[in-house]
Design a protein around this motif. Sequence first.
Motif, short mmCIF file in Angstrom:
data_model
loop_
_atom_site.label_atom_id
_atom_site.label_comp_id
_atom_site.label_asym_id
_atom_site.label_seq_id
_atom_site.Cartn_x
_atom_site.Cartn_y
_atom_site.Cartn_z
N PHE A 279 0.83 -1.73 0.28
CA PHE A 279 0.09 -0.29 -0.14
C PHE A 279 0.78 1.15 -0.02
O PHE A 279 1.76 1.55 1.07
CB PHE A 279 -0.46 0.04 0.91
CG PHE A 279 -1.98 1.02 1.74
CD1 PHE A 279 -3.13 1.02 0.90
CD2 PHE A 279 -1.62 2.01 1.77
CE1 PHE A 279 -4.25 2.31 0.71
CE2 PHE A 279 -2.26 3.22 2.41
CZ PHE A 279 -3.98 3.32 1.84
N GLU A 309 -9.84 9.05 3.71
CA GLU A 309 -9.56 8.59 2.75
C GLU A 309 -8.81 7.20 2.65
O GLU A 309 -9.03 6.04 2.37
CB GLU A 309 -10.13 9.44 1.25
CG GLU A 309 -10.68 10.16 1.31
CD GLU A 309 -10.25 11.37 0.21
OE1 GLU A 309 -9.17 11.35 -0.10
OE2 GLU A 309 -11.03 11.91 -0.06
N VAL A 310 -7.73 6.93 2.94
CA VAL A 310 -6.53 6.84 3.12
C VAL A 310 -6.41 4.94 4.15
O VAL A 310 -6.68 4.50 3.83
CB VAL A 310 -5.53 7.49 4.30
CG1 VAL A 310 -3.84 6.14 4.35
CG2 VAL A 310 -5.28 8.51 3.10
N GLU A 312 -9.97 4.48 4.90
CA GLU A 312 -11.01 3.71 3.79
C GLU A 312 -10.71 2.78 3.22
O GLU A 312 -10.61 1.70 3.36
CB GLU A 312 -12.47 4.80 4.01
CG GLU A 312 -12.96 5.60 4.56
CD GLU A 312 -13.84 6.09 4.01
OE1 GLU A 312 -14.11 6.56 2.89
OE2 GLU A 312 -14.82 6.65 4.87
N ARG A 313 -9.47 3.65 2.61
CA ARG A 313 -9.27 2.51 0.99
C ARG A 313 -8.39 1.72 1.76
O ARG A 313 -8.33 0.12 1.72
CB ARG A 313 -8.36 3.17 0.59
CG ARG A 313 -7.14 2.39 -0.90
CD ARG A 313 -6.97 3.81 -2.10
NE ARG A 313 -6.42 4.66 -1.78
CZ ARG A 313 -4.91 3.97 -1.41
NH1 ARG A 313 -4.38 3.22 -2.24
NH2 ARG A 313 -3.59 5.00 -1.56
N SER A 316 -11.09 -0.98 3.64
CA SER A 316 -11.06 -1.41 2.30
C SER A 316 -10.77 -3.33 2.01
O SER A 316 -11.49 -4.00 1.26
CB SER A 316 -12.33 -0.53 1.36
OG SER A 316 -10.95 -0.52 0.90
N GLU A 317 -9.51 -2.69 1.16
CA GLU A 317 -8.59 -3.66 0.95
C GLU A 317 -8.19 -5.06 1.51
O GLU A 317 -7.51 -5.99 0.54
CB GLU A 317 -7.98 -3.19 -0.16
CG GLU A 317 -7.94 -1.60 -0.57
CD GLU A 317 -6.67 -1.17 -1.21
OE1 GLU A 317 -5.46 -1.36 -1.28
OE2 GLU A 317 -6.99 -0.29 -2.24
#
Length: 369
Positions: A279, A309-310, A312-313, A316-317
């Motif tokens: 990531f 945002e960071v 959540e990404r 979620s991944e």
Amino acid sequence: MRRLTAAIAATAAILTLSSCTTDAGVPSADRTTVPPEIDSHESGPASPIAYGLSVPAGATQLGPLVRYRSERLIAAYKPELDAVRAEQALEEAEEAEEQGTEATETPTPTPTIDNRPEGDFFEDLEDPPKPDTFVSLMRIDGNPTLVVRRLLAELSVLLPEAGIVTDDLSAYCKASDRRVTGCSLDVSGTTPGGRDLRVRMSVDPGDVSTRTGNFASLERPVMRLDVAYVGDPRAGQEDRTPEDLDNPPRIEDTAEKTDWIWPKMDEDASVDEPVIDGFSPPSSATVLLSGQRPPFATMTTLRASIATEVAERFTSERIEGTVQRDVMADLNEVVISTWGTGADGREVRTVHTLSARGNYLSLFLNPAS
């Protein structure tokens, strides 16, 4: 929301405070020049961590101390919170009946990246639970052997029955050709004050084979300290006074038995490489420190929405199933934690701290319980 408002007001009141650095007591030859964008996010020696522990001389904590409520603590107080909310709902229904109107349940707004964080999840309680888990993410600027031994000396006083060794790196570290390749400690015990704690320490010098340091490590070893209260969750909330660790062993009075050395890194990992588990944060996030054993990365962002945002990404991944979430308003900070289990069984956790110093986000991949 009232506690969040108070926290934000208190945060605004201390915006002019500056952070400490670790220049004092660290030989200039042992300190890499720190980029200006990093220097303002440092906390120096003696900065408090938890239960009387503090950042040892020769080390620098990057970003604020990471603090959050464990799942055990949340589970212990959830029934009380549900009972209070049920009582509130009943009172509202009775008031509505007296007024001849129907009581309508107010839906909880779904937070978005454009909204301020909501209030403490436990704000309906008279005394919301305080964090019981603490993580300090440190760069070692001084002599690594001395820094590690200083921290071990503190831990030996905090957990006197754990048998922590302070004069032999081989008790917790591994080496190849006398070069330290990494350190790991995981102990549980009872403090002099009767607290049951679990303490984990790791030291990651970087990739010894390629002489490449961890991203944003300034070619220095990275040290991480996790301290968690593991006793009865409610009992742990009763007394928050630090333990008395005034007289740790003087490591200068004893020689270190291995005489191992720490490998020098030629450079940090490239900005083009992933920072943690494949990531890469966006360029709008400034990574302050990272490590690979175990994997973590801590960063600062100009806006809270970027950190959201960071986080959540990242989750979620990696998280399979439900992403858990907790919001805590404590002291002058608002802390948003998310966590869940990855496909490989590891815990995936993010901790977003909004404080007077700025917005901070830490990403963790912790070993399976």
